[in-house]
Design a protein around this motif. Structure first.
Motif, short mmCIF file in Angstrom:
data_model
loop_
_atom_site.label_atom_id
_atom_site.label_comp_id
_atom_site.label_asym_id
_atom_site.label_seq_id
_atom_site.Cartn_x
_atom_site.Cartn_y
_atom_site.Cartn_z
N TRP A 195 0.84 -1.19 0.00
CA TRP A 195 0.00 0.00 0.00
C TRP A 195 0.88 1.25 0.00
O TRP A 195 2.05 1.18 0.40
CB TRP A 195 -0.90 0.04 1.24
CG TRP A 195 -1.94 -1.03 1.30
CD1 TRP A 195 -1.75 -2.35 1.63
CD2 TRP A 195 -3.33 -0.90 1.02
NE1 TRP A 195 -2.93 -3.04 1.57
CE2 TRP A 195 -3.93 -2.17 1.21
CE3 TRP A 195 -4.14 0.18 0.64
CZ2 TRP A 195 -5.28 -2.38 1.02
CZ3 TRP A 195 -5.49 -0.03 0.45
CH2 TRP A 195 -6.05 -1.30 0.64
N ALA A 196 0.30 2.35 -0.43
CA ALA A 196 0.99 3.65 -0.37
C ALA A 196 -0.02 4.71 0.05
O ALA A 196 -1.17 4.70 -0.39
CB ALA A 196 1.62 4.01 -1.71
N VAL A 197 0.42 5.60 0.92
CA VAL A 197 -0.40 6.74 1.37
C VAL A 197 0.41 8.00 1.14
O VAL A 197 1.55 8.11 1.61
CB VAL A 197 -0.77 6.61 2.86
CG1 VAL A 197 -1.58 7.82 3.31
CG2 VAL A 197 -1.54 5.32 3.12
N CYS B 53 4.27 7.34 2.75
CA CYS B 53 4.97 6.08 2.95
C CYS B 53 4.44 4.99 2.02
O CYS B 53 3.28 5.01 1.60
CB CYS B 53 4.83 5.62 4.41
SG CYS B 53 3.14 5.35 4.95
N VAL B 54 5.33 4.07 1.70
CA VAL B 54 4.99 2.84 0.99
C VAL B 54 5.16 1.69 1.98
O VAL B 54 6.23 1.56 2.60
CB VAL B 54 5.89 2.63 -0.24
CG1 VAL B 54 5.54 1.31 -0.93
CG2 VAL B 54 5.73 3.79 -1.21
N VAL B 55 4.12 0.90 2.17
CA VAL B 55 4.11 -0.15 3.19
C VAL B 55 3.99 -1.51 2.52
O VAL B 55 3.12 -1.71 1.67
CB VAL B 55 2.93 0.05 4.17
CG1 VAL B 55 3.04 -0.90 5.35
CG2 VAL B 55 2.88 1.49 4.66
N GLN B 56 4.84 -2.45 2.92
CA GLN B 56 4.82 -3.80 2.37
C GLN B 56 4.78 -4.81 3.50
O GLN B 56 5.59 -4.76 4.44
CB GLN B 56 6.06 -4.05 1.50
CG GLN B 56 6.08 -5.43 0.85
CD GLN B 56 7.27 -5.61 -0.07
OE1 GLN B 56 8.06 -4.69 -0.25
NE2 GLN B 56 7.40 -6.78 -0.66
N ASP B 57 3.83 -5.73 3.44
CA ASP B 57 3.70 -6.75 4.47
C ASP B 57 4.90 -7.68 4.50
O ASP B 57 5.48 -8.02 3.47
CB ASP B 57 2.43 -7.59 4.23
CG ASP B 57 1.19 -6.92 4.80
OD1 ASP B 57 1.34 -6.17 5.79
OD2 ASP B 57 0.09 -7.13 4.27
N MET B 58 5.27 -8.09 5.72
CA MET B 58 6.33 -9.06 5.95
C MET B 58 5.76 -10.18 6.81
O MET B 58 4.65 -10.06 7.34
CB MET B 58 7.53 -8.39 6.64
CG MET B 58 8.22 -7.33 5.81
SD MET B 58 9.56 -6.52 6.71
CE MET B 58 10.69 -7.89 6.92
#
Length: 703
Positions: A355-357, A381-386
């Motif tokens: 996702w990105a906000v 921010c750009v968010v990536q699941d881990m």
């Protein structure tokens, strides 16, 4: 409207000669039209200064430029209205035809189960209404898709419709799809078609929506590229290891989506990557909810609100969510003004678990009623699941601001991107998420006092957060409280003194509250300064409330893996029979961007209630404390003329120093109607000066 602008007509000839000639028009050259159109795309409402610069550059009169922009705006509005009227006529014809077909169907109803004739009573009123609503929504979808296609320059088609006409009237959760808000549909990308929700109290115009949409898409594209691109866009700083934005490369790569930088403004930019104990969906929900966003970053955000929800997203998710927001961003120092920004916040899902906000200021689209001192370029921010519920976060902060309002001490901190930069956002997010993970865990940390119940821990933490929030509001003079600034001649130059009246607030003692705050530079590392101030055994070296002796820690609640992140209850021992023991509530927190020590005297019976799980809202307190940040790169304190020095005078430049903010809130009179005395102001000013001198003496700093 290809560039014509009116001019005064020539005087007519004498009577009996040729009839008066018609008014002449001057047509602009293609180059002039191109320049005018380029500025119109960036700023449909240029101010007088912009019009004057443009007229000089294009060899036109200012009134010609002014009339051209007026005509261009009128033309755009006329085209939109003409096109919309045409669509509405088509919609009216469709509704008339649909109405006739419904009348015919009602004359000869057919049972949906057996196919035979049915009486009208077999079809429920609910189903009849849903069928009518279905027809209206289908026409609305076609109309808005046509409008969206005009703005984006490509055909837009709606999502595949369900087989049953009845399904359109029912939401996926089984509830009926009619709401109080008007719903239309606009695309947010090549693969997204979310629902646009217009609040009933302020309907957004079609032109506003298209401008917001275009700006949000451009900002999202820029954010993702800045998050993913390394050199030459981002260059590693050899001294500190932080990434610095290559501004020349940035200007070559991106077209400014909110126009050129205003005169007198400077730029700050930073990027930070970190791993956070939160999944992408939870983080996105936090960022898109103004209350949860402010709670997560409560030391950075003084106040925030969502002024307009343009899109709630699609499919029950935040994908495509778009909203207008206001925020007051702060650094805990009276020497740095609060940043008031109005911006668009846009959320998009780029892939599964990614996702990105993005935030971007709207000053060039929406006229501001206040003087703008800060503009938020595409940031977010750009968010990536881990695995295991963690997320990788790449945060980008990019802003332009008026540096003249910032004190010399803090200019290196801000210009390097540390003060309001990405590192601070990521460090705060990591610390807050770690705290939430510990609080939600069923196991109590080993260093916590087990005598406190789970409900007691929650009450104490809630009270500590209220204390810290009030401390921040007093330091930065945000609009959370109505402060009145004092200009007293008996107060030091860099000390800000303010007052406010406390009335009918159960969380504060009633009367006149005096707040005093100042910031100083110390040639001590931030870690050493933080460890000294939070240590209850050393408190008597600077705190007059300690009765000259050491304090004991009565209760301890951990808020993170670092021992410095905790809430404590301290007791000052009475040195003689005439003194009474007292309790002090203290919260300390530290991360890579800075640290905080906040405390307040509290009533002993009230704290017993809180520790047993009682309501903490009725515990009256006035906070005081310290905020610590590292000084900016290359800065090692002021010299005699107030400007920043570049060396420590023989000390090691690699250690650097600290910027320490000291702030007190004191009740100077228990009557809200009383007048403030000069003695009260002098007392608080002396208290700050004495505290700073004691800290310097204890740490063996030069005065």
């Amino acid at each position: 409207m290809d560039g014509g602008s009116g001019d005064d007509h020539d005087p007519t000839t004498a009577a009996g000669d040729k009839p008066p000639r018609k008014k002449r028009y001057h047509r602009h050259t293609p180059q002039q039209i191109q320049e005018l159109e380029a500025l119109f795309k960036e700023c449909p409402h240029p101010d007088e200064k912009q019009r004057l610069e443009l007229s000089k550059r294009l060899c036109l009169e200012t009134r010609q430029v002014k009339f051209w922009f007026q005509n261009r705006r009128t033309q755009m509005k006329t085209q939109l209205e003409r096109h919309e009227n045409s669509l509405l006529r088509q919609e009216n014809d469709k509704l008339r035809a649909e109405n006739m077909s419904i009348r015919d169907a009602m004359r000869n109803p057919i049972c949906t189960n057996c196919g035979g004739p049915a009486i009208i009573g077999d079809m429920s009123l609910e189903e009849q209404l849903l069928r009518i609503e279905n027809a209206r929504l289908k026409d609305e979808l076609d109309r808005v898709c046509a409008l969206a296609g005009k703005f984006l320059g490509r055909p837009i088609t709606g999502p595949p419709l369900p087989n049953s006409s009845l399904e359109l009237g029912v939401g996926t959760n089984g509830t009926f799809g009619t709401t109080m808000a008007t719903t239309t549909t606009l695309p947010l990308g090549h693969d997204a078609l979310p629902t646009m929700v217009v609040p009933s109290n302020r309907p957004a115009t079609t032109l506003d929506r298209s401008m917001f949409l275009e700006l949000a898409l451009a900002a999202m594209d820029e954010l993702v590229k800045m998050a993913q691109t390394d050199e030459p866009l981002w260059i590693k700083n050899i001294e500190g290891g932080r990434e610095m934005l290559n501004h020349d490369e940035y200007l070559r790569t991106f077209t400014p989506c909110i126009g050129l930088k205003p005169n007198g403004f400077v730029t700050e930019a930073s990027r930070e990557t970190g791993v956070v104990i939160i999944n992408s969906l939870a983080l996105v929900e936090t960022l898109m909810d103004s209350n949860r966003w402010a709670e997560m970053f409560h030391c950075m955000i003084a106040r925030t609100s969502t002024t307009d929800v343009i899109s709630n997203g699609m499919g029950g998710t935040r994908n495509g969510a778009l909203q207008l927001m206001n925020a007051e961003l702060q650094i805990l120092s009276p020497l740095v003004p609060v940043r008031e920004v109005s911006f668009l916040r846009f959320c998009k899902q780029h892939a599964e678990g990614v996702w990105a906000v993005v935030d971007v200021s709207i000053d060039t689209i929406k006229e501001s009623t206040t003087f703008v001192t800060c503009r938020r370029l595409p940031s977010g921010c750009v968010v990536q699941d881990m695995p295991n519920g963690y997320s990788k976060v790449i945060w980008v902060e990019h802003a332009e601001y008026d540096e003249s309002q910032v004190h010399q001490l803090y200019r290196p901190l801000l210009s390097s991107g540390v003060g309001f930069g990405a590192q601070r956002w990521v460090a705060t997010l990591q610390r807050q998420c770690e705290c939430l993970a510990i609080l939600m865990s069923s196991t109590v940390p080993t260093r916590d006092h087990t005598a406190i119940t789970a409900s007691g821990r929650r009450s104490m933490l809630k009270l500590a957060q209220r204390m810290t929030d009030n401390f921040c509001a007093g330091v930065c003079a945000s609009t959370v409280h109505k402060w009145n600034k004092l200009n007293a001649g008996n107060v030091d130059e860099d000390v800000r003194v303010m007052t406010r009246k406390s009335i009918d607030d159960p969380g504060e003692p009633p009367g006149i509250v005096l707040s005093a705050a100042t910031s100083v530079w110390l040639p001590v590392s931030p870690q050493r300064l933080f460890d000294f101030l939070r240590d209850e055994r050393l408190r008597s070296e600077w705190d007059i409330l300690s009765n000259g002796g050491p304090m004991q820690e009565m209760a301890h609640i951990a808020k993170g893996q670092d021992h410095g992140n905790c809430v404590s209850l301290l007791r000052a021992s009475a040195m003689n029979a005439n003194q009474s023991s007292m309790l002090i509530l203290q919260e300390t927190c530290i991360d890579a961007a800075g640290s905080l020590v906040v405390y307040a005297p509290v009533d002993i019976p009230a704290m017993h209630v809180v520790m047993n799980g009682g309501d903490s809202a009725y515990v009256a307190l006035l906070p005081s404390g310290f905020a610590i940040v590292p000084d900016g790169p290359g800065s090692h304190g002021p010299i005699s003329n107030g400007h920043v020095n570049g060396n420590t005078g023989g000390g090691s430049s690699s250690v650097g120093g600290s910027l320490l903010t000291v702030a007190f809130q004191i009740l100077v009179n228990s009557l809200p109607t009383a007048k403030l005395t000069v003695e009260s102001v002098e007392t608080v000013n002396n208290l700050i000066s004495c505290t700073v001198q004691k800290i310097k003496a204890a740490l063996q700093c030069e005065s």
